[in-house]
Design an enzyme around this catalytic site. Structure first.
Site, PDB file in Angstrom:
ATOM      1  N   LYS A 130       0.853  -1.197   0.000  1.00 27.64           N
ATOM      2  CA  LYS A 130       0.000   0.000   0.000  1.00 27.64           C
ATOM      3  C   LYS A 130       0.887   1.246   0.000  1.00 27.64           C
ATOM      4  CE  LYS A 130      -3.681   1.821   3.069  1.00 27.64           C
ATOM      5  NZ  LYS A 130      -4.485   1.480   4.277  1.00 27.64           N
ATOM      6  N   SER A 151      -9.409   1.639   3.599  1.00 26.44           N
ATOM      7  CA  SER A 151      -8.575   2.461   2.741  1.00 26.44           C
ATOM      8  C   SER A 151      -7.634   1.649   1.844  1.00 26.44           C
ATOM      9  CB  SER A 151      -7.762   3.433   3.590  1.00 26.44           C
ATOM     10  OG  SER A 151      -6.895   2.723   4.453  1.00 26.44           O
ATOM     11  N   SER A 196      -9.364  -1.081   7.597  1.00 26.08           N
ATOM     12  CA  SER A 196      -8.888  -0.818   6.237  1.00 26.08           C
ATOM     13  C   SER A 196      -8.326  -2.006   5.473  1.00 26.08           C
ATOM     14  CB  SER A 196      -7.834   0.278   6.259  1.00 26.08           C
ATOM     15  OG  SER A 196      -8.479   1.506   6.218  1.00 26.08           O
TER      16      SER A 196
HETATM   17  N1  GLN Z   1     -12.410   3.673   7.378  1.00 26.06           N
HETATM   18  C1  GLN Z   1     -11.723   3.902   8.606  1.00 26.06           C
HETATM   19  C2  GLN Z   1     -11.246   5.334   8.661  1.00 26.06           C
HETATM   20  O1  GLN Z   1     -11.471   6.039   7.757  1.00 26.06           O
HETATM   21  C3  GLN Z   1     -10.595   2.940   8.747  1.00 26.06           C
HETATM   22  C4  GLN Z   1      -9.359   3.372   8.081  1.00 26.06           C
HETATM   23  C5  GLN Z   1      -8.188   2.479   8.335  1.00 26.06           C
HETATM   24  O2  GLN Z   1      -8.321   1.401   8.911  1.00 26.06           O
HETATM   25  N2  GLN Z   1      -7.019   2.967   7.943  1.00 26.06           N
HETATM   26  O3  GLN Z   1     -10.658   5.745   9.613  1.00 26.06           O
END
Ligand code: GLN
Length: 477
Positions: free
Chosen positions: A76, A151, A175
């Site tokens: 990532k 994400s 994420s």
């Molecule tokens: N969707 C969650 C957020 O926006 C999780 C993001 C993540 O795990 N990096 O914080």
């Protein structure tokens, strides 16, 4: 060529001479080109991957290859890799190059895994749809008008479309698990502190975990085994011995499973996700496992607690991007203060700015106790309640996300709609526990449904073993 679903299959094909490492990299490169429109990668390391493939093949030929020879992976866009661009999906890191390689990435490379590219993601890993990226959204291969989740959306699509075998994502509040669910693959968030965060760009440091997206439980296990364990650059990594996860991916005996009735009744839970989850509970009971229906008292508080604490941590972590030390600097500045202001105003996207402002607010004098301190107390309660469940049970099983992948641009108006996608993943994040998302069939439109299993502290070994059994004998195909 057939699809490669596991490292062991690849390694046996290499041994039999059916393919060599260069042919393997070319296979993944051809998929990368074929699915370019899915926007899963922000960089393809074609030359490096082919050069490494030659070296690894030579090592295989003379019997000195590492354990991951034949694994082609992506990372990532939040991981450092020496001499390569790192942008966290943000304009503010435009032009930045890493000076060192993240520990988790280095450990895979040292075992002869081949790195083939860098994945698109939400800016600074903030988001649930991969739509908050300076590179534009990644697209779900199962439905090209759908988001892949976020994400780590690009990572999930890369594994889903065979652009690589495994991808390293990051999971702060879901994420890795939620995009894995939306794309029909496996996503593991290990226990907090299991894998070094050295070289992972920080979002919310008391939550951030290195996570794995893969096509098989066995590949998830070996990747975890290689990456986990103490690291002199991250003192928060647990010193507890790393089990040989890859030796024990098989389950025997009966499990004590918990489901939460108030989650099953949650108004945001889509009918098809609910019935797939209920079918799993039923199959487990039919196979002799016990199922306890409990209520999770703090369900309404998990999202506010998560979003107060993570925005607070993000607001301090992201203060380092000021135009002086990293990446982008505004050209419209006329003095030091305007350089800071303009760089940050122009460099960060809307979601990141919103979170920095919210985080700064909850940490500000006068509001600190009302929000930040209170959220910390509620986190403690959520942790305690979750841990107490494991005194008498083996696993909590619940849907990974309330819906299947939604349409691109459909959740843009109301941020709460987007935050609700995280409602079932943040409990494990707040409690620091290991959790995995496994594919559990599809909805009527063919979009994948995920099921999540949470285990007790550092019980990844047990979690992976049970996951293997679930995938083979319980879950919908
Ligand atoms: N969707 C969650 C957020 O926006 C999780 C993001 C993540 O795990 N990096 O914080």
């Amino acid at each position: 060529m057939s699809t490669y679903d596991s490292l062991s299959r690849i390694q046996s094909d290499i041994d039999s001479g059916a393919i060599d490492c260069v042919g393997l990299v070319n296979y993944y490169l051809s998929n990368i080109h074929k699915y370019k429109h899915l926007n899963a990668l922000t960089a393809v390391y074609e030359r490096d991957a082919l050069a490494k493939a030659k070296k690894v093949q030579a090592k295989i030929d003379n019997g000195t290859a590492g354990r991951l020879a034949g694994m082609v992976f992506t990372i990532k866009d939040v991981y450092c890799h020496t001499g390569h661009a790192l942008q966290c999906g943000s304009k503010i890191l435009e032009g930045f190059e890493s000076q060192f390689t993240a520990t988790c990435v280095q450990r895979l490379l040292d075992e002869d895994a081949i790195l083939i590219g860098r994945n698109n993601c939400d800016e600074f890993a903030m988001g649930s749809s991969n739509e908050n990226s300076i590179f534009g959204p990644a697209i779900n291969a199962a439905g090209e008008n759908k988001v892949p989740g976020g994400s780590s959306g690009g990572s999930a699509v890369a594994v889903q479309s065979n652009m690589c075998l495994v991808s390293i994502g990051s999971d702060t509040g879901g994420s890795v698990r939620q995009p894995a669910a939306y794309c029909g693959i496996i996503g593991l968030k290990p226990n907090y502190g299991r894998i070094s965060r050295h070289g992972l760009s920080a979002y919310a440091s008391s939550f951030d975990s290195v996570g794995i997206l893969a096509r098989s439980v066995e590949d998830t296990a070996i990747t975890l085994e290689i990456m986990a364990g103490p690291d002199e650059y991250d003192t928060t990594v647990s010193q507890t011995k790393v089990p040989v996860y890859s030796n024990h991916v098989s389950w025997e005996g009966k499990a004590k499973v918990v489901c939460f009735d108030n989650i099953l009744k949650h108004e945001g839970l889509h009918e098809e996700v609910r019935s797939a989850t209920e079918q799993t509970y039923k199959s487990l009971q039919e196979q002799g496992h016990s199922l306890d229906h409990l209520g999770f008292e703090y369900l309404d508080y998990v999202l506010p607690t998560y979003y107060i604490l993570t925005t607070a941590e993000a607001s301090t972590n992201l203060s380092r991007y000021d135009g002086v030390r990293f990446g982008y600097r505004s050209e419209n500045a006329h003095d030091l203060e305007s350089m800071y202001k303009k760089t940050r105003s122009e460099g960060f996207g809307i979601e990141v700015k919103k979170r920095i402002l919210l985080g700064t607010y909850v940490l500000s004098e006068g509001f600190y106790d009302a929000y930040f301190t209170k959220a910390q107390k509620v986190r403690r309660l959520i942790k305690e309640e979750t841990h107490s469940i494991f005194e008498n049970h083996d696993f909590i099983i619940l849907p990974t996300a309330p819906t299947t992948a939604f349409e691109l641009n459909s959740h843009n108006r109301d941020p709460l709609e987007m935050y609700l996608e995280d409602i079932f993943t943040v409990q494990a994040s707040l409690a620091g526990l290991p959790a995995i998302s496994l594919p559990n069939g599809t909805d009527k439109n063919g979009m994948p449904i995920g099921i999540q299993v949470i285990a007790n502290t550092f019980e990844e070994e047990k979690l992976l073993s049970f996951s293997k059994y679930l995938v083979d004998q319980v879950l919908a195909k």
